[in-house]
Design an enzyme around this catalytic site. Structure first.
Site, short mmCIF file in Angstrom:
data_model
loop_
_atom_site.label_atom_id
_atom_site.label_comp_id
_atom_site.label_asym_id
_atom_site.label_seq_id
_atom_site.Cartn_x
_atom_site.Cartn_y
_atom_site.Cartn_z
CB SER A 116 27.39 -33.56 29.92
OG SER A 116 28.06 -34.43 30.78
CG MET A 151 20.00 -37.92 34.13
SD MET A 151 18.63 -38.34 35.19
CE MET A 151 17.77 -36.79 35.25
N GLY A 152 19.83 -39.05 29.77
CA GLY A 152 19.96 -38.74 28.34
C GLY A 152 20.69 -37.44 28.09
CG LEU A 153 24.46 -37.21 28.19
CD1 LEU A 153 25.26 -37.62 26.96
CD2 LEU A 153 25.38 -36.79 29.32
CB CYS A 201 27.68 -40.68 28.84
SG CYS A 201 25.94 -41.03 29.03
N GLY A 228 26.19 -43.72 43.69
CA GLY A 228 25.78 -43.67 45.09
C GLY A 228 26.56 -44.63 45.97
N GLY A 281 30.26 -42.71 45.12
CA GLY A 281 29.70 -43.12 46.40
C GLY A 281 30.15 -42.35 47.62
C1 DHB Z 1 24.05 -39.67 32.23
C2 DHB Z 1 25.33 -39.26 31.92
C3 DHB Z 1 26.41 -39.80 32.58
O1 DHB Z 1 27.70 -39.45 32.30
C4 DHB Z 1 26.19 -40.75 33.55
O2 DHB Z 1 27.25 -41.28 34.19
C5 DHB Z 1 24.93 -41.17 33.86
C6 DHB Z 1 23.85 -40.62 33.20
C7 DHB Z 1 22.88 -39.12 31.53
O3 DHB Z 1 22.71 -37.90 31.36
O4 DHB Z 1 22.04 -39.92 31.09
#
Ligand code: DHB
Length: 308
Positions: free
Chosen positions: A46, A72-74, A128, A215, A247
């Site tokens: 993203s 991950m926090g995008l 997200c 997964g 998955g």
């Molecule tokens: C993150 C973003 C997502 O859309 C997701 O489904 C899981 C994690 C992220 O970057 O934190």
């Protein structure tokens, strides 16, 4: 010989297997490597208007074999860097930017910029799993009107794939709202809202606390949500294509999604330690079709709907 070709918003793709956003897609180098695989299109991590550093670790943990929780926090370099660094026009495989923003206006700005940079279609991340202040603390994809506003704003710039969250009661209603607002395709599912706990440290396992589950373990949920979407679109007389994910680990899993009515699929988590699996999956789909005597994907798409 099986014919795997598909069209998506007028784009011709060699096969229906796409790389999902968020895995092996955060730099031009890794995308170049993935473009050597047998893959229909590659979706980027993203992109937001401003750079985002991401969350502190741990950011991804395997909860049971093959199933992961992540937040991950995008992380991404922001729109300007992205457009400078990533070539959207001269690769051998279609690259589809995935966009994330807090408002319809921001989504439209991102969509405009990637269209100018050469993107032919974009996926918008309405889903997200980490709570956001906008949309009254919910995600855009948890409210049909909010989701439709974003799709409407972004799809004035280029064709849009609306990526939906499974964390709703009625995903069909959201998909229909997005399709009516002009989405060229619906993709689902994004990760499931989740948390896991470290009993020794007596704290959430992820740096962010909350995360999204992906997964092998989520596949039956993804299939159910895709089936719900396909049924809702059909009932509303909409022929918007659905891109199934969640998955997928092998060719049989792709077949399962297509039998539920998906036109295309995306593969993510299973590739984390094994990028080559993407080509194996596409080859396995062709082998399965040959064995079954199917020439085209339409020959078996949606078969499972007859059961309901
Ligand atoms: C993150 C973003 C997502 O859309 C997701 O489904 C899981 C994690 C992220 O970057 O934190």
């Amino acid at each position: 010989m099986a014919n795997l070709q598909v069209t998506l918003a007028g784009l011709h793709l060699d096969n229906p297997v796409m790389l999902a956003s968020g895995i092996l897609d955060s730099t031009p180098g890794i995308l170049r490597r993935m473009s050597k695989m047998k893959v229909g299109a590659l979706i980027t991590k993203s992109i937001s208007i401003k750079p985002r550093p991401g969350y502190p670790g741990p950011t991804a943990v395997e909860t049971t074999p093959g199933t992961w929780i992540n937040a991950m926090g995008l992380p991404n370099p922001g729109l300007n860097e992205f457009v400078d660094e990533f070539s959207l026009t001269n690769g051998s495989v279609t690259i589809i930017p995935n966009l994330v923003a807090d408002t319809p206006d921001e989504f439209a700005k991102l969509a405009d910029a990637v269209a100018v940079a050469g993107a032919k279609i974009a996926e918008i991340n309405l889903s997200c799993p980490h709570p956001k202040a906008s949309y009254k603390g919910r995600l855009a994809a948890q409210d049909p009107r909010a989701a439709a506003e974003v799709v409407e704003a972004a799809s004035t710039k280029l064709p849009i794939i609306a990526k939906l969250t499974p964390n709703v009661t009625d995903i069909g209603e959201i998909a229909v709202a997005c399709a009516r607002a002009g989405a060229s395709a619906i993709s689902a599912i994004n990760t499931l809202a989740a948390i896991d706990i470290d009993p020794e440290l007596e704290r959430p396992i992820l740096g962010n606390g909350y995360g999204g589950l992906s997964g092998a373990g989520i596949r039956p949920i993804g299939l159910r949500k895709v089936l719900d979407i396909v049924q809702a679109l059909t009932a509303a007389n909409l022929d918007t294509p659905v891109i199934g994910m969640g998955g997928i680990c092998d060719a049989d899993d792709v077949v399962r999604y297509i039998l539920c009515g998906a036109h295309l699929v995306q593969v993510g988590t299973t590739l984390a330690g094994n990028p080559e699996q993407l080509s194996n999956i596409t080859e396995g789909l062709a082998d399965w079709m040959d064995r079954k005597g199917y020439q085209n994907l339409e020959d078996f798409r949606g078969r499972v709907l007859e059961w309901f």
